[in-house]
Every structure is written in C-alpha cells, then in structure tokens.
Scaffold this active site. Structure first.
Site, short mmCIF file in Angstrom:
data_model
loop_
_atom_site.label_atom_id
_atom_site.label_comp_id
_atom_site.label_asym_id
_atom_site.label_seq_id
_atom_site.Cartn_x
_atom_site.Cartn_y
_atom_site.Cartn_z
N SER A 1 49.32 40.96 45.48
CA SER A 1 48.00 41.58 45.30
C SER A 1 48.17 42.93 44.62
O SER A 1 48.82 43.84 45.16
CB SER A 1 47.33 41.77 46.65
OG SER A 1 46.17 42.57 46.50
N HIS B 1 47.03 38.00 42.64
CA HIS B 1 45.77 38.16 43.37
C HIS B 1 45.08 39.45 42.93
O HIS B 1 45.67 40.53 42.97
CB HIS B 1 46.09 38.21 44.87
CG HIS B 1 44.89 38.24 45.76
ND1 HIS B 1 44.23 37.10 46.16
CD2 HIS B 1 44.24 39.27 46.34
CE1 HIS B 1 43.22 37.44 46.95
NE2 HIS B 1 43.20 38.75 47.07
N ASP C 1 41.83 41.85 43.54
CA ASP C 1 40.76 42.19 44.48
C ASP C 1 39.66 42.97 43.80
O ASP C 1 39.87 44.09 43.34
CB ASP C 1 41.33 43.05 45.62
CG ASP C 1 42.14 42.24 46.60
OD1 ASP C 1 41.66 41.17 47.02
OD2 ASP C 1 43.25 42.69 46.96
N MET D 1 36.18 44.80 44.42
CA MET D 1 35.35 45.36 45.50
C MET D 1 34.26 46.24 44.91
O MET D 1 34.50 46.97 43.95
CB MET D 1 36.20 46.21 46.44
CG MET D 1 37.39 45.48 47.04
SD MET D 1 38.24 46.51 48.24
CE MET D 1 39.70 45.51 48.55
N HIS E 1 39.50 37.56 43.78
CA HIS E 1 38.85 37.60 45.09
C HIS E 1 37.67 38.56 45.01
O HIS E 1 37.86 39.78 44.96
CB HIS E 1 39.91 38.07 46.11
CG HIS E 1 39.43 38.21 47.51
ND1 HIS E 1 40.17 38.85 48.48
CD2 HIS E 1 38.29 37.80 48.12
CE1 HIS E 1 39.52 38.83 49.62
NE2 HIS E 1 38.36 38.20 49.43
N MET F 1 34.90 40.55 46.48
CA MET F 1 34.32 41.15 47.69
C MET F 1 33.13 41.98 47.24
O MET F 1 33.16 43.21 47.24
CB MET F 1 35.37 41.99 48.40
CG MET F 1 36.42 41.13 49.11
SD MET F 1 37.92 42.03 49.50
CE MET F 1 38.76 41.89 47.94
N MET G 1 40.65 35.52 55.55
CA MET G 1 41.00 36.94 55.63
C MET G 1 41.65 37.22 56.99
O MET G 1 41.09 36.86 58.02
CB MET G 1 39.76 37.83 55.49
CG MET G 1 39.13 37.89 54.12
SD MET G 1 40.15 38.61 52.81
CE MET G 1 40.71 40.14 53.50
N ASP H 1 45.11 36.31 53.59
CA ASP H 1 45.08 37.60 52.87
C ASP H 1 44.92 38.75 53.86
O ASP H 1 43.90 38.88 54.52
CB ASP H 1 43.89 37.56 51.89
CG ASP H 1 43.80 38.78 51.00
OD1 ASP H 1 44.69 39.63 51.05
OD2 ASP H 1 42.82 38.86 50.23
C1 DX5 Z 1 42.06 43.45 51.39
C2 DX5 Z 1 42.46 42.65 50.18
C3 DX5 Z 1 43.87 42.22 50.13
C4 DX5 Z 1 44.90 43.32 50.13
C5 DX5 Z 1 46.04 42.89 51.00
O1 DX5 Z 1 40.67 43.51 51.49
O2 DX5 Z 1 41.66 41.48 50.05
O3 DX5 Z 1 44.12 41.33 49.05
O4 DX5 Z 1 45.40 43.64 48.87
O5 DX5 Z 1 46.91 43.95 51.11
P1 DX5 Z 1 48.05 44.03 52.23
O6 DX5 Z 1 49.02 42.94 51.95
O7 DX5 Z 1 48.58 45.40 52.05
O8 DX5 Z 1 47.35 43.82 53.56
ZN ZN Z 2 42.19 39.90 48.53
#
Ligand code: DX5
Ligand code: ZN
Length: 222
Positions: free
Chosen positions: A12, A36, A38, A40, A69, A71, A140, A178
């Site tokens: 990620s 991956h 993210d 947000m 992903h 969010m 999650m 995740d």
């Molecule tokens: C959190 C993200 C994850 C995050 C995981 O909301 O969706 O993808 O990058 O990071 P680690 O592995 O540090 O928990």
């Molecule tokens: Zn994620």
C-alpha cells in the site's frame, strides 16, 4: 480450500514516500504483482490522500495490477474517472452505497474488476447479498483512514465468514485484508481465507521494502 489458493501481497503506497512514488513502487515491483492505492476524501474517512491524477501518473510507470480502494462518500461519481485513469480493481465500501449492486455493475461495465469493502464496525453479513457480483472482497482489519494501526483480531472470523459464503455460492473471488498486517499475523489471515494481503507500514516503513514483502510472503504461506 483456502490453503490451495495463491497468495499475493499488495504493498500500500500510503506508507511510501510520496515525493518519490515512482522509485518506491519500482522497489517492490520484482516481488509484488499488485499495488494498493488508497483514495480518501476527508469525508467518509478523516484523512485525505490521493486522487485520479496520481493513479494516472503511476499507471504510466507501472505494469502492476492496481487495486484502487475508494474510501469516499460518493464512489459512484468517480468510478469512470478511476477506470480511465488505469485502475484494475475498483473497490467501494458497502457503507457508502444505497445500491451496492449498481456500483459493482458500473465497475464491471467500465471494464474493471469490482471489489466490495467493509468497515470493521459493520456486521460482516452486510456484504453477503452482493457477493455474486464481486471479484474481490476487502475486509478492513483497522478503522479506515490511516496506516500504521493495530490489526483487529476479530478480522480473522470475518474473513472466514466471507470466504465460506463465497465458497457456498461458488465464487472464487479474492478475499483481501487491509490494515495492520505484518509477519506476525500474515499466516493467521491466510489460514482464515484471505489471499491478498494489503501491507503498508510493514513494507514501505522498512529499509528494504522488497525484502519485507518476501519475508511477509514466506510467513503467509508457511
Ligand atoms: C487504511 C488503508 C490501508 C493502509 C494500511 O485505511 O486502507 O490500505 O495503507 O496500512 P498499514 O499496513 O500500515 O496498516
Ligand atoms: Zn486500503
């Protein structure tokens, strides 16, 4: 059944150095087919990360499978943009949708693989009605929004429940996990039925991210 499935690690980029993203992803390319990403929006989750232009730029320098992903509060409004930007899997949160099926179908119709994600506070059965339409379920294992959090141990039962339901309907979709994954819990989540492990801090927080992926992978499959 889950033990026979191939297992992948999806680094990620949330934990990578954003000033040198291209270099960071090149470091893990030899050991990771997935990446991956993210997204947000500061609304569905209390953090803001990257959007369409970053996915588009990374697409030009990587042939990895992009696992995007979302969010965000209104994922329907952005599916086509992320599809054009070069996402391969587009994952939406069940909590953000009045009609998850239409979002999953829109992703499929845009030529991409639909994923459905679930927040740890949402009863796991909330994704069951939509499992026939998914190529990926993202369980999650932390509250979404930030990297570096601690893995919630109840996630293993949730992974098993999703995998059992997918098996029941004969869908061999990916089950992804995740949040808070590292060498110490990788084999637990794989035993529970996960076959795509999203890892941020335990990869990009290490001096040698590729070696970190190899080590987590060897723990995951031992
Ligand atoms: C959190 C993200 C994850 C995050 C995981 O909301 O969706 O993808 O990058 O990071 P680690 O592995 O540090 O928990
Ligand atoms: Zn994620």
């Amino acid at each position: 059944m889950s033990q026979k499935m191939s297992v992948n690690i999806a680094p990620s980029i949330l934990a990578a150095d954003f000033s040198i993203l291209g270099e960071e992803i090149r470091k893990v390319r030899p050991v990771a087919d997935f990446l991956h990403l993210d997204v947000m929006d500061g609304h569905y989750v209390p953090n803001i990360t990257i959007g369409v232009p970053v996915v588009e730029s990374l697409r030009k320098v990587s042939d990895q499978i992009f696992d995007v992903h979302l969010m965000i509060t209104n994922p329907l409004d952005y599916i086509e943009a992320f599809a054009s930007a070069g996402a391969d899997y587009i994952t939406v949160h069940v909590e953000t949708l009045e009609n998850p099926l239409s979002a999953l179908r829109l992703i499929r119709d845009s030529g991409k693989k639909p994923g459905l994600s679930i927040h740890p506070d949402t009863p796991i059965e909330a994704v069951f009605p939509y499992l026939s339409e998914v190529d990926l379920v993202l369980v999650m294992s932390v509250r979404p929004g930030f990297g570096g959090q601690k893995f919630m141990p109840q996630s293993c039962d949730r992974i098993s429940a999703v995998r059992a339901e997918l098996d029941r309907i004969n869908n061999h979709a990916i089950v992804s996990v995740d949040g808070g994954i590292h060498k110490g819990n990788a084999s637990d989540v794989v035993r529970a039925g996960a076959n795509l492990l999203v890892v941020g801090s335990a990869v990009f927080g290490e001096k040698d991210p590729a070696q970190a992926v190899r080590e987590i992978m060897s723990c995951a499959t031992s």
